[in-house]
Design a protein around this motif. Structure first.
Motif, short mmCIF file in Angstrom:
data_model
loop_
_atom_site.label_atom_id
_atom_site.label_comp_id
_atom_site.label_asym_id
_atom_site.label_seq_id
_atom_site.Cartn_x
_atom_site.Cartn_y
_atom_site.Cartn_z
N ASN A 57 -1.99 26.37 9.86
CA ASN A 57 -1.90 27.05 11.16
C ASN A 57 -2.68 28.37 11.13
O ASN A 57 -2.17 29.43 11.52
CB ASN A 57 -0.44 27.30 11.55
N THR A 59 -5.19 31.40 11.92
CA THR A 59 -5.78 32.08 13.07
C THR A 59 -7.05 32.79 12.61
O THR A 59 -7.07 33.45 11.57
CB THR A 59 -4.82 33.14 13.66
N GLU A 82 -16.01 29.20 23.43
CA GLU A 82 -14.91 28.35 23.87
C GLU A 82 -15.24 26.86 23.70
O GLU A 82 -14.36 26.04 23.48
CB GLU A 82 -14.55 28.64 25.33
N ARG A 90 -6.44 28.38 16.21
CA ARG A 90 -6.08 29.61 16.91
C ARG A 90 -7.19 30.64 16.71
O ARG A 90 -7.66 30.84 15.60
CB ARG A 90 -4.75 30.15 16.37
N ASN A 92 -8.66 34.64 17.89
CA ASN A 92 -8.63 35.92 18.61
C ASN A 92 -10.06 36.46 18.67
O ASN A 92 -10.69 36.63 17.63
CB ASN A 92 -7.78 36.96 17.87
N LYS A 109 -9.08 28.47 26.30
CA LYS A 109 -8.21 27.35 25.99
C LYS A 109 -6.94 27.88 25.30
O LYS A 109 -6.87 29.03 24.88
CB LYS A 109 -8.93 26.38 25.06
N GLU A 110 -5.96 26.99 25.18
CA GLU A 110 -4.67 27.37 24.58
C GLU A 110 -4.86 27.86 23.15
O GLU A 110 -5.67 27.34 22.40
CB GLU A 110 -3.75 26.15 24.59
N GLY A 111 -4.08 28.91 22.82
CA GLY A 111 -4.13 29.42 21.45
C GLY A 111 -5.28 30.37 21.20
O GLY A 111 -5.56 30.75 20.07
N ARG A 112 -5.95 30.75 22.30
CA ARG A 112 -7.12 31.63 22.14
C ARG A 112 -6.93 32.88 23.01
O ARG A 112 -6.48 32.79 24.14
CB ARG A 112 -8.40 30.88 22.51
N ASN A 113 -7.25 34.05 22.45
CA ASN A 113 -7.04 35.33 23.15
C ASN A 113 -8.26 36.21 23.04
O ASN A 113 -8.98 36.16 22.05
CB ASN A 113 -5.89 36.11 22.49
#
Ligand code: 2GW
Ligand code: MN
Length: 297
Positions: A57, A59, A82, A90, A92, A109-113
């Motif tokens: 998992n 990031t 993206e 994940r 950032n 998309k989900e899990g991305r900031n």
């Protein structure tokens, strides 16, 4: 493949062409003499690597500087990231800028900031480029260490054009400069003046690395950026600036702290260099820029 044994305890032997000989190339160097893989298309199994990093998992932090007019590069940079950067993991994005209000909104998309971090601009462009080492070392210990496992530190005048995934991740990685990956050591543009902290003697040097994409674990990136920043400050006090600014210091660092993985020029290509046969993918591409318009204040 052949299965030997059954139930809870069995071994599968696979020595077919696909499993052992497919992930191999004879036209490129696949490994350094210190056993660091050099990442070229066709030399690794993406499914296996993806699964390994998914299980952890992980990031990944992608750091980029967009100072002054360079904010114009952010939209394409983020949109293409993206599509191609660490898909399924994940992420950032850390955007350092002096113009936070000009950072474009891009659908994530989900899990991305996206994290926007305000930094002052510098009057000299060489400073903008070099200061990245200072800022990255500061934020690595202040923030990134708590938020991500790996950092990927890149130029912003770039776009993703194909998959850039977990195959690049390692404790410490650098990237072969697209202009020098076939060149001899003598032609590498290391800093050659002994007065500079970036000095590399003419009989040393493994590869010429590009400053526009490097990374590793947060701890390794911290050590690298701190050391490079300190070397830049010593040079400054001595009234000298390395020929290719922080790229020169990065090359010096990698000489004495060998990267554990090296990215091929697939990960840093410029179409001005053509499309050699050896290049099966162009994953991360320099964006053409109008120097006169973009580099003035
Ligand atoms: C302004 C005037 C002249 C050169 C750069 C800049 C500038 C750079 C700027 O106004 N705003 C800014 O955010 N930058 C950041 O520095 C931005 O992230 C950019 O990608 C990075 C490096 O500048 P760049 O991309 O214009 O230089 P390149 O593409 O020639 O980069 C190579 O050489 C640099 C050092 O001379 C670095 O080592 C870089 O990593 C190399 O790719
Ligand atoms: Mn650039």
């Amino acid at each position: 493949c052949e299965q030997v044994g059954s139930g809870d305890f069995y071994v599968i032997y696979c020595d077919s062409k696909e499993n052992f000989f497919f992930h191999r190339r004879s036209d490129v160097l696949m490994m350094t003499p210190w056993f660091a893989p050099i990442v070229w298309e066709g030399t690794y199994n993406f499914e296996i690597l993806n699964e390994q990093f998914r299980q952890r998992n992980v990031t990944v932090g992608l750091t980029v500087f967009a100072i002054k007019k360079y904010v114009v590069f952010l939209k394409t940079f983020l949109e293409t990231a993206e599509m191609y950067f660490m898909v399924g993991h994940r992420v950032n994005y850390y955007i350092f800028t002096d113009r936070p209000e000009e950072v474009p909104q891009v659908a994530l998309k989900e899990g991305r900031n996206v994290v926007v971090l305000q930094v002052p601009n510098s009057p000299r462009w060489q400073e903008i480029s070099m200061r990245r080492m200072e800022v990255l070392s500061y934020f690595s210990q202040q923030r990134f260490i708590n938020e991500v496992s790996y950092l990927v530190c890149v130029d912003v005048d770039m776009k993703f054009n194909d998959q850039v995934g977990v195959e690049i991740l390692s404790d410490l990685f650098g990237t072969l400069h697209p202009g020098f990956y076939t060149a001899e050591r003598q032609s590498f543009t290391y800093e050659r003046r002994p007065a500079s902290q970036a000095y590399v003697p003419s009989d040393e040097g493994d590869f010429y690395y590009m400053g526009s994409i490097f990374g590793g674990t947060v701890m390794e990136v911290y050590k690298l950026t701190k050391k490079c920043h300190e070397a830049i400050m010593v040079d400054k006090a001595n009234g000298i600036e390395a020929i290719w600014q922080e790229e020169s210091h990065l090359n010096k660092y990698f000489l004495y702290h060998k990267p554990s993985k090296i990215l091929s020029p697939e990960y840093m290509w410029d179409d001005n260099l053509g499309r050699p046969e050896i290049l099966k993918k162009r994953r991360f591409l320099a964006v053409r820029k109008n120097h006169a318009a973009i580099r003035n204040k």
